[in-house]
Structures are given as structure tokens and as C-alpha cells.
Write a protein that holds these residues in place. Structure first.
Motif, PDB file in Angstrom:
ATOM      1  N   SER A  56       0.789  -1.417   0.004  1.00  0.00           N
ATOM      2  CA  SER A  56       0.167   0.005  -0.013  1.00  0.00           C
ATOM      3  C   SER A  56       1.004   1.231   0.058  1.00  0.00           C
ATOM      4  O   SER A  56       0.624   2.176  -0.818  1.00  0.00           O
ATOM      5  CB  SER A  56      -0.984   0.042   1.319  1.00  0.00           C
ATOM      6  N   LYS A  57       2.065   1.279   0.794  1.00  0.00           N
ATOM      7  CA  LYS A  57       2.842   2.367   0.677  1.00  0.00           C
ATOM      8  C   LYS A  57       3.523   2.537  -0.503  1.00  0.00           C
ATOM      9  O   LYS A  57       3.712   3.742  -1.123  1.00  0.00           O
ATOM     10  CB  LYS A  57       4.095   2.271   1.659  1.00  0.00           C
ATOM     11  N   LYS A  58       3.951   1.646  -1.317  1.00  0.00           N
ATOM     12  CA  LYS A  58       4.478   1.364  -2.544  1.00  0.00           C
ATOM     13  C   LYS A  58       3.384   1.994  -3.736  1.00  0.00           C
ATOM     14  O   LYS A  58       3.870   1.683  -5.002  1.00  0.00           O
ATOM     15  CB  LYS A  58       5.363   0.277  -2.866  1.00  0.00           C
ATOM     16  N   ASN A  59       2.219   1.731  -3.518  1.00  0.00           N
ATOM     17  CA  ASN A  59       1.171   1.871  -4.726  1.00  0.00           C
ATOM     18  C   ASN A  59       1.443   0.573  -5.446  1.00  0.00           C
ATOM     19  O   ASN A  59       1.188   0.798  -6.653  1.00  0.00           O
ATOM     20  CB  ASN A  59       1.137   3.015  -5.235  1.00  0.00           C
ATOM     21  N   CYS A  60       1.627  -0.651  -4.792  1.00  0.00           N
ATOM     22  CA  CYS A  60       1.627  -1.900  -5.726  1.00  0.00           C
ATOM     23  C   CYS A  60       0.168  -2.571  -6.044  1.00  0.00           C
ATOM     24  O   CYS A  60      -0.417  -2.642  -5.062  1.00  0.00           O
ATOM     25  CB  CYS A  60       2.516  -2.872  -4.769  1.00  0.00           C
ATOM     26  N   LYS A  61       0.014  -2.370  -7.239  1.00  0.00           N
ATOM     27  CA  LYS A  61      -1.350  -2.726  -8.027  1.00  0.00           C
ATOM     28  C   LYS A  61      -1.313  -4.116  -8.292  1.00  0.00           C
ATOM     29  O   LYS A  61      -2.354  -4.515  -8.977  1.00  0.00           O
ATOM     30  CB  LYS A  61      -1.701  -1.645  -9.076  1.00  0.00           C
ATOM     31  N   PHE A  62      -0.246  -4.650  -8.551  1.00  0.00           N
ATOM     32  CA  PHE A  62      -0.060  -5.927  -9.269  1.00  0.00           C
ATOM     33  C   PHE A  62       0.731  -7.259  -8.649  1.00  0.00           C
ATOM     34  O   PHE A  62       1.767  -7.160  -7.773  1.00  0.00           O
ATOM     35  CB  PHE A  62       1.035  -5.873 -10.592  1.00  0.00           C
ATOM     36  N   HIS A  63       0.032  -8.292  -8.562  1.00  0.00           N
ATOM     37  CA  HIS A  63       0.543  -9.482  -7.956  1.00  0.00           C
ATOM     38  C   HIS A  63       0.682 -10.700  -9.137  1.00  0.00           C
ATOM     39  O   HIS A  63      -0.255 -10.742  -9.848  1.00  0.00           O
ATOM     40  CB  HIS A  63      -0.516 -10.124  -7.090  1.00  0.00           C
ATOM     41  N   VAL A  64       1.970 -11.234  -9.171  1.00  0.00           N
ATOM     42  CA  VAL A  64       2.002 -12.074 -10.190  1.00  0.00           C
ATOM     43  C   VAL A  64       2.083 -13.548  -9.640  1.00  0.00           C
ATOM     44  O   VAL A  64       3.133 -13.585  -8.578  1.00  0.00           O
ATOM     45  CB  VAL A  64       3.308 -11.719 -11.195  1.00  0.00           C
ATOM     46  N   HIS A  65       1.506 -14.355  -9.944  1.00  0.00           N
ATOM     47  CA  HIS A  65       1.534 -15.600  -9.636  1.00  0.00           C
ATOM     48  C   HIS A  65       2.159 -16.671 -10.801  1.00  0.00           C
ATOM     49  O   HIS A  65       1.422 -16.767 -11.849  1.00  0.00           O
ATOM     50  CB  HIS A  65       0.321 -16.364  -9.191  1.00  0.00           C
ATOM     51  N   ASP A  66       3.460 -17.108 -10.476  1.00  0.00           N
ATOM     52  CA  ASP A  66       4.138 -17.961 -11.573  1.00  0.00           C
ATOM     53  C   ASP A  66       3.597 -19.367 -11.049  1.00  0.00           C
ATOM     54  O   ASP A  66       4.429 -20.014 -10.266  1.00  0.00           O
ATOM     55  CB  ASP A  66       5.494 -17.753 -11.305  1.00  0.00           C
ATOM     56  N   THR A  67       2.735 -19.967 -11.702  1.00  0.00           N
ATOM     57  CA  THR A  67       2.219 -21.217 -11.410  1.00  0.00           C
ATOM     58  C   THR A  67       2.993 -22.248 -12.354  1.00  0.00           C
ATOM     59  O   THR A  67       2.506 -23.508 -12.484  1.00  0.00           O
ATOM     60  CB  THR A  67       0.819 -21.370 -11.615  1.00  0.00           C
ATOM     61  N   LYS A  68       3.861 -21.824 -13.166  1.00  0.00           N
ATOM     62  CA  LYS A  68       4.752 -22.756 -14.172  1.00  0.00           C
ATOM     63  C   LYS A  68       5.012 -24.309 -13.444  1.00  0.00           C
ATOM     64  O   LYS A  68       4.980 -25.346 -14.190  1.00  0.00           O
ATOM     65  CB  LYS A  68       5.557 -22.218 -15.123  1.00  0.00           C
ATOM     66  N   GLU A  69       5.354 -24.141 -12.357  1.00  0.00           N
ATOM     67  CA  GLU A  69       5.989 -25.402 -11.727  1.00  0.00           C
ATOM     68  C   GLU A  69       5.048 -25.955 -10.467  1.00  0.00           C
ATOM     69  O   GLU A  69       5.400 -26.777  -9.958  1.00  0.00           O
ATOM     70  CB  GLU A  69       7.313 -25.142 -10.841  1.00  0.00           C
ATOM     71  N   LEU A  70       3.718 -25.410 -10.533  1.00  0.00           N
ATOM     72  CA  LEU A  70       2.845 -25.762  -9.718  1.00  0.00           C
ATOM     73  C   LEU A  70       2.071 -26.971 -10.062  1.00  0.00           C
ATOM     74  O   LEU A  70       1.847 -27.167 -11.403  1.00  0.00           O
ATOM     75  CB  LEU A  70       1.756 -24.708  -9.531  1.00  0.00           C
ATOM     76  N   GLU A  71       1.757 -27.912  -9.288  1.00  0.00           N
ATOM     77  CA  GLU A  71       1.352 -29.318 -10.016  1.00  0.00           C
ATOM     78  C   GLU A  71      -0.195 -29.446  -9.180  1.00  0.00           C
ATOM     79  O   GLU A  71      -0.443 -29.253  -7.965  1.00  0.00           O
ATOM     80  CB  GLU A  71       2.255 -30.769  -9.200  1.00  0.00           C
ATOM     81  N   GLY A  72      -0.974 -29.856  -9.878  1.00  0.00           N
ATOM     82  CA  GLY A  72      -2.378 -30.079  -9.341  1.00  0.00           C
ATOM     83  C   GLY A  72      -3.278 -29.014  -9.522  1.00  0.00           C
ATOM     84  O   GLY A  72      -2.960 -27.922  -9.719  1.00  0.00           O
ATOM     85  N   ALA A  73      -4.639 -29.365  -9.216  1.00  0.00           N
ATOM     86  CA  ALA A  73      -5.659 -28.525  -9.075  1.00  0.00           C
ATOM     87  C   ALA A  73      -5.716 -27.766  -7.636  1.00  0.00           C
ATOM     88  O   ALA A  73      -5.260 -28.167  -7.018  1.00  0.00           O
ATOM     89  CB  ALA A  73      -6.985 -29.181  -9.584  1.00  0.00           C
ATOM     90  N   TRP A  74      -6.122 -26.265  -8.063  1.00  0.00           N
ATOM     91  CA  TRP A  74      -6.649 -25.567  -6.935  1.00  0.00           C
ATOM     92  C   TRP A  74      -7.881 -24.859  -7.006  1.00  0.00           C
ATOM     93  O   TRP A  74      -8.032 -23.750  -6.640  1.00  0.00           O
ATOM     94  CB  TRP A  74      -5.287 -24.600  -6.506  1.00  0.00           C
ATOM     95  N   ALA A  75      -8.670 -25.326  -8.055  1.00  0.00           N
ATOM     96  CA  ALA A  75      -9.816 -24.865  -8.494  1.00  0.00           C
ATOM     97  C   ALA A  75     -10.996 -24.595  -7.078  1.00  0.00           C
ATOM     98  O   ALA A  75     -11.589 -23.708  -7.154  1.00  0.00           O
ATOM     99  CB  ALA A  75     -10.442 -25.543  -9.302  1.00  0.00           C
ATOM    100  N   GLY A  76     -10.517 -25.568  -6.174  1.00  0.00           N
ATOM    101  CA  GLY A  76     -11.422 -25.491  -4.976  1.00  0.00           C
ATOM    102  C   GLY A  76     -11.293 -24.321  -4.283  1.00  0.00           C
ATOM    103  O   GLY A  76     -11.990 -23.890  -3.349  1.00  0.00           O
ATOM    104  N   LEU A  77     -10.089 -23.507  -4.534  1.00  0.00           N
ATOM    105  CA  LEU A  77      -9.790 -22.446  -3.690  1.00  0.00           C
ATOM    106  C   LEU A  77     -10.221 -20.952  -4.701  1.00  0.00           C
ATOM    107  O   LEU A  77     -10.124 -19.797  -3.981  1.00  0.00           O
ATOM    108  CB  LEU A  77      -8.229 -22.114  -3.616  1.00  0.00           C
ATOM    109  N   VAL A  78     -10.833 -21.122  -5.766  1.00  0.00           N
ATOM    110  CA  VAL A  78     -11.199 -20.078  -6.284  1.00  0.00           C
ATOM    111  C   VAL A  78     -12.170 -19.162  -5.777  1.00  0.00           C
ATOM    112  O   VAL A  78     -12.046 -17.905  -5.785  1.00  0.00           O
ATOM    113  CB  VAL A  78     -11.700 -20.415  -7.997  1.00  0.00           C
ATOM    114  N   ASP A  79     -13.090 -19.748  -5.061  1.00  0.00           N
ATOM    115  CA  ASP A  79     -14.207 -18.956  -4.199  1.00  0.00           C
ATOM    116  C   ASP A  79     -13.388 -18.110  -3.307  1.00  0.00           C
ATOM    117  O   ASP A  79     -13.730 -16.989  -3.015  1.00  0.00           O
ATOM    118  CB  ASP A  79     -15.233 -19.693  -3.795  1.00  0.00           C
ATOM    119  N   TRP A  80     -12.514 -18.963  -2.527  1.00  0.00           N
ATOM    120  CA  TRP A  80     -11.726 -18.380  -1.343  1.00  0.00           C
ATOM    121  C   TRP A  80     -10.933 -17.139  -1.856  1.00  0.00           C
ATOM    122  O   TRP A  80     -10.822 -16.040  -1.294  1.00  0.00           O
ATOM    123  CB  TRP A  80     -10.949 -19.311  -0.619  1.00  0.00           C
ATOM    124  N   ILE A  81     -10.221 -17.302  -3.064  1.00  0.00           N
ATOM    125  CA  ILE A  81      -9.372 -16.071  -3.628  1.00  0.00           C
ATOM    126  C   ILE A  81     -10.509 -14.876  -4.226  1.00  0.00           C
ATOM    127  O   ILE A  81     -10.114 -13.760  -3.553  1.00  0.00           O
ATOM    128  CB  ILE A  81      -8.739 -16.770  -4.978  1.00  0.00           C
TER     129      ILE A  81
END
Length: 143
Positions: A56-81
Motif C-alpha cells: 500500500s505504501k509503494k502503490n503496488c497494484k500488481f501481484h504475479v503468480h508464477d504457476t509454471k511449476e505448480l502441480e495439481g488443481a487448486w480450483a477448490g480455492l477459486v471462491d476463497w480467492i
């Protein structure tokens, strides 16, 4: 790139690395290997803590998630996210979630589902590479 946090599972294996890129003003989460839904939540909340404290101090508007090495589904978390994680971060300046999609079919499906459910608070953008994400950030930095 400044390393902000390293996240390990109960066995001590690294599954997440959070870094801040000051030149382009974004927070990067590099996901590695398999992780449980609880581990994803834990790591995500570490991003939130940074966003609240520093972003918030840096006015950071962007989060990047590099999922190239992530294995498996996390679709169950979409609602939580979309209903919990994004609104929390929105209060501290986050406006864009950029997912570097994984070649893993299940992880890729989860990223696509997250983009479909993007709300009017935090928009999800899908990219193939970090350089593509950085290019998008550069073009949209002032939005």
C-alpha cells in the motif's frame, strides 16, 4: 528482484517464494511442486501481509503468480480467492492478479476458472511467461 519470503511445508520443502520487483512495482509469488489448499492459503496470506505492510505504501497494484511449476488443481480455492483474498488485498491497493499459467492441465484449468470469476475489484490476467506479464504491467502501469 528482492526476496521477501520463502514458504515451506511441514516437511521443510520450499513451495513458495515471494519477491518484490521494485523497477516494475509488482509482487511475485513463484509456486513450486504440489501444495495443499491450506498451504496455498498460508502462502497467499503471506502475500497479503506484505501488501498490507509494504504494498500500500509503494502503490503496488500488481501481484504475479508464477504457476509454471505448480502441480495439481487448486480450483477448490477459486471462491476463497475471489471472495476473501482479493477483497482483503483490494483494500490495500491490489488491482490486478496476473497468472503465469502452468503446463499442468489441472493447474491451468484452475487459472482459467479464476479469470472467469474475476470480480470488479481485482482483475485476473493470464500470461504464458514472466516477460509477457512484465510487458502487460508496463503498458498498464498508470491504470
Amino acid at each position: 528482484m528482492i526476496v521477501v519470503d520463502l514458504i515451506r511445508n511441514a516437511s521443510g520443502e520450499l513451495y513458495g517464494k515471494i519477491s518484490y520487483e521494485p523497477q516494475k512495482n509488482y509482487l511475485l509469488m513463484k509456486w513450486m511442486g504440489p501444495c495443499s489448499e491450506e498451504e496455498v492459503k498460508t502462502a497467499s496470506m503471506r502475500m497479503y501481509e506484505w501488501q498490507k505492510r509494504e504494498g500500500s505504501k509503494k502503490n503496488c497494484k500488481f501481484h504475479v503468480h508464477d504457476t509454471k511449476e505448480l502441480e495439481g488443481a487448486w480450483a477448490g480455492l477459486v471462491d476463497w480467492i475471489t471472495n476473501y483474498f482479493f477483497p482483503l488485498n483490494f483494500e490495500h491497493g491490489l488491482r490486478y492478479n496476473i497468472s503465469i499459467i502452468s503446463p499442468d492441465m489441472f493447474s491451468k484449468f484452475s487459472s482459467v476458472e479464476l479469470k472467469k470469476r474475476s470480480n470488479n475489484k481485482v482483475t485476473t490476467i493470464l500470461c504464458e511467461t514472466i516477460s509477457q506479464a512484465e510487458s502487460w504491467i508496463s503498458k498498464n502501469y498508470d491504470v
